[in-house]
Design a protein around this motif. Structure first.
Motif, PDB file in Angstrom:
ATOM      1  N   LEU A  27      33.005 -15.456 -48.574  1.00  0.00           N
ATOM      2  CA  LEU A  27      33.194 -14.473 -47.517  1.00  0.00           C
ATOM      3  C   LEU A  27      34.646 -14.494 -47.071  1.00  0.00           C
ATOM      4  O   LEU A  27      35.230 -15.553 -46.859  1.00  0.00           O
ATOM      5  N   ARG A  29      37.266 -12.617 -44.191  1.00  0.00           N
ATOM      6  CA  ARG A  29      37.378 -11.726 -43.044  1.00  0.00           C
ATOM      7  C   ARG A  29      38.843 -11.635 -42.675  1.00  0.00           C
ATOM      8  O   ARG A  29      39.499 -12.660 -42.521  1.00  0.00           O
ATOM      9  N   SER A  60      29.377 -18.521 -39.518  1.00  0.00           N
ATOM     10  CA  SER A  60      29.460 -17.447 -40.523  1.00  0.00           C
ATOM     11  C   SER A  60      28.413 -17.646 -41.612  1.00  0.00           C
ATOM     12  O   SER A  60      27.766 -16.693 -42.042  1.00  0.00           O
ATOM     13  N   VAL A  64      25.385 -15.130 -42.676  1.00  0.00           N
ATOM     14  CA  VAL A  64      25.116 -14.658 -44.034  1.00  0.00           C
ATOM     15  C   VAL A  64      23.672 -14.990 -44.423  1.00  0.00           C
ATOM     16  O   VAL A  64      22.949 -14.154 -44.951  1.00  0.00           O
ATOM     17  N   TRP A  69      25.390 -10.630 -42.000  1.00  0.00           N
ATOM     18  CA  TRP A  69      26.602 -10.254 -42.718  1.00  0.00           C
ATOM     19  C   TRP A  69      26.315 -10.256 -44.213  1.00  0.00           C
ATOM     20  O   TRP A  69      25.574 -11.102 -44.701  1.00  0.00           O
ATOM     21  N   LYS A  70      26.948  -9.344 -44.880  1.00  0.00           N
ATOM     22  CA  LYS A  70      26.833  -9.343 -46.340  1.00  0.00           C
ATOM     23  C   LYS A  70      27.924 -10.238 -46.912  1.00  0.00           C
ATOM     24  O   LYS A  70      29.083 -10.134 -46.523  1.00  0.00           O
ATOM     25  N   PRO A  71      27.561 -11.113 -47.820  1.00  0.00           N
ATOM     26  CA  PRO A  71      28.606 -11.940 -48.430  1.00  0.00           C
ATOM     27  C   PRO A  71      29.477 -11.092 -49.356  1.00  0.00           C
ATOM     28  O   PRO A  71      29.005 -10.109 -49.934  1.00  0.00           O
ATOM     29  N   GLY A  72      30.753 -11.485 -49.456  1.00  0.00           N
ATOM     30  CA  GLY A  72      31.629 -10.768 -50.365  1.00  0.00           C
ATOM     31  C   GLY A  72      31.220 -11.006 -51.804  1.00  0.00           C
ATOM     32  O   GLY A  72      31.255 -10.121 -52.643  1.00  0.00           O
TER      33      GLY A  72
END
Lengths: 276, 272
Positions: A27, A29, A60, A64, A69-72
């Motif tokens: 992830l 940001r 964080s 996830v 949150w969507k992980p990268g």
């Protein structure tokens, strides 16, 4: 044995499919790497604790794992039928919003007052049902949050710094309560904390995080790991063991919450007790 | 009824009561979510909607609603980037939108607009057609608010918790934007773009003293807002003052009165 990656479930367990598993999650940001190739597993009926210094990406990772949150990169798998009870880090409610504990508990799902009372009794604060939420102390609020997390009979409790804003005596009580509840219900617990002593003692698995997974394993193992000792030089396992349980009784390995246990609503176990 | 609506004072009162009935409960959310300045920014952009509506020959209320929704979404998107502090961003947008609206309106040739009417409201000029569009807009907003009530409340208390518990956060937020835009379009004629936020937050803030549940606060805010509209209309007729500002002054006097009352005189509504 220190494991770089979590162990595979052994064949003797009935259904040890992880409740939650992240594989190679990364992830970023604002151009900063927050999580780097993180793989973790949360197994049923276990207490998994994520520790790490401030800014290590603990919250964080939780976001996830919760799907907020969507992980990268990488992916998160949830076991089918997973019911998560989430207890966020410290909740502050605007004084301008008139809200009683009862309303707070039923914001998302309605429940009869008897059930609410039982849940509150289980966490040791039955007298708070009709109090405004803003009047609660830090410890009381954490208990109410825990009661709310238990409402939908979760098979996984996710707790973000559950003892924040609680005084030192209350902290031990909160952790004890969580430990009791997971033994009663057989639910898995995923907890984030930087409070090493209290948390490590009750953990089955510890994940030491600092953007990447430094080490994982049982608490005794992690605490001897050089990476851990580098991150937390002052700590050792002495003084840990505040409430280490005897694991001589049978857990529900499947992590399923059974009806008669559900929400641990009997209220006469004599655990917990007030922290006032 | 026909004859009754012929009286401009009756039309004005009806329009004001309808707007206050929606602005109050929505105002409660604006107060709870600390969105007062956000509401201000969006309402300031309503003037731009008026200009566009005149230019394109479209229904003004519709245009105002659309522009308000667009500005609200733009705001949310810009706030995500977090390069500027939220209040700076709101300040830039609020005043730019207002100025842009005024400039655009004066540019439109052959249009004689009473700018004051848009800025401070012209409730006495409400016609039967306006009454109808206020009624429709208000009813849609009220319905939306009732439908969104529980998820919106969950979101207000803790957004992540609500999301984990299955609230469709984005959808509910968009619904709230639409609600605010609808109320602004309806309220524009009553108190004007500069004073709409006052009609939302002052009654809600007064209602807080009596309420012990969110619902009580919302309903009381509606009642208090309606009282302010009545008192303001009467005052403006009595003292020959502009109606929109007089309504806001009435709301303010109510707020002061409520907060001067000693606690033991405050009736506490039961319920939990």
């Amino acid at each position: 044995m220190i494991r770089k990656s979590p162990p595979q479930p052994s064949a003797t367990e009935i259904d040890a499919t992880p409740l939650l598993a992240a594989r190679d999650v990364s992830l970023e940001r604002a151009g900063r790497v927050i999580l780097d190739q993180v793989s973790v597993q949360v197994r049923p009926a276990e207490v998994t604790v994520v520790i790490g210094p401030n800014g290590a990406g603990k919250t964080s990772l939780l976001r996830v794992l919760l799907g907020l949150w969507k992980p990268g990169n990488g992916r998160v798998q949830r076991r089918r039928g997973l019911r998560i009870g989430y207890m966020p880090q410290r909740l502050q409610i605007e004084p301008v919003l008139p809200l009683s504990v009862r309303r707070f508990l039923t914001l998302r799902q309605r429940a009869p007052e008897s059930v609410l009372r039982e849940r509150l009794e289980r966490v040791g604060v039955p007298h708070l049902l009709h109090k405004p939420v803003q009047s609660l102390s830090g410890g009381e609020m954490q208990r109410v949050l825990l009661a709310r997390a238990l409402l939908n009979r979760p098979n996984l409790l996710v707790l973000d710094e559950p003892a924040q804003g609680v005084d030192i005596v209350g902290q031990g009580e909160v952790f004890k309560l969580i430990d009791d509840i997971r033994h009663e219900t057989g639910c898995g617990v995923l907890m984030v904390s930087h409070d090493l002593h209290l948390v490590m003692a009750g953990a089955d698995a510890v994940i030491c995080l600092n953007q990447h997974v430094c080490c994982t394993g049982r608490p005794e193992e992690v605490s001897r790991h050089p990476e851990y000792q580098r991150l937390f030089p002052e700590t050792d396992m002495q003084g840990i063991g505040v409430y280490r349980h005897d694991h001589d009784h049978v857990h529900d390995v499947a992590g399923e919450v059974h009806e008669h246990h559900a929400g641990c609503a009997h209220g006469h176990h004599g655990h917990g007790g007030g922290n006032r | 009824m026909e004859g009754l609506l012929d009286d401009f004072l009756v039309r004005a009162l009806l329009a004001g009561l309808m707007v206050a009935a929606v602005a109050g409960p929505l105002g409660a959310f604006v107060v709870w979510r600390r969105m007062a300045y956000f509401g201000d920014t969006v309402s300031h952009s309503a003037l731009l909607g008026v200009a566009l509506g005149v230019l394109l020959g479209l229904n003004l209320n519709l245009m105002v609603t659309l522009v308000c929704v667009a500005i609200a979404i733009l705001l949310v998107l810009l706030q995500r980037r977090q390069e500027l502090a939220a209040d700076t961003l709101l300040g830039i947008l609020a005043h730019s939108a207002l100025s842009l609206g005024i400039v655009a309106i004066t540019f439109i040739e052959g249009l004689r607009v009473d700018l004051m009417a848009y800025l401070f409201g012209d409730i006495l000029a409400v016609g039967t057609g306006d009454l109808l569009s206020i009624a429709i807009g208000g009813a849609v907003a009220l319905l939306l608010l009732v439908l969104l009530w529980r998820p919106l409340l969950a979101l207000t208390v803790h957004e992540e918790l609500a999301q984990v518990e299955g609230v469709p956060v984005l959808l509910v937020r968009l619904g709230l934007m639409l609600l605010i835009a609808l109320v602004i379009a309806a309220a524009m004629q009553v108190v004007g773009v500069l004073l709409i936020t006052a009609l939302m937050i002052i009654p809600a803030a007064s209602a807080r003293r009596f309420a012990s549940t969110p619902e009580q606060m919302a309903i009381l805010a509606a009642v208090i807002g309606m009282l302010a509209v009545g008192a303001g209309l009467w005052g403006s007729f009595q003292y020959d003052t502009p109606t929109g500002p007089t309504i806001v002054v009435a709301a303010m006097l109510g707020f002061i009165l409520v907060h001067l009352l000693p606690g033991r005189l405050i009736p506490h509504f039961g319920g939990r």
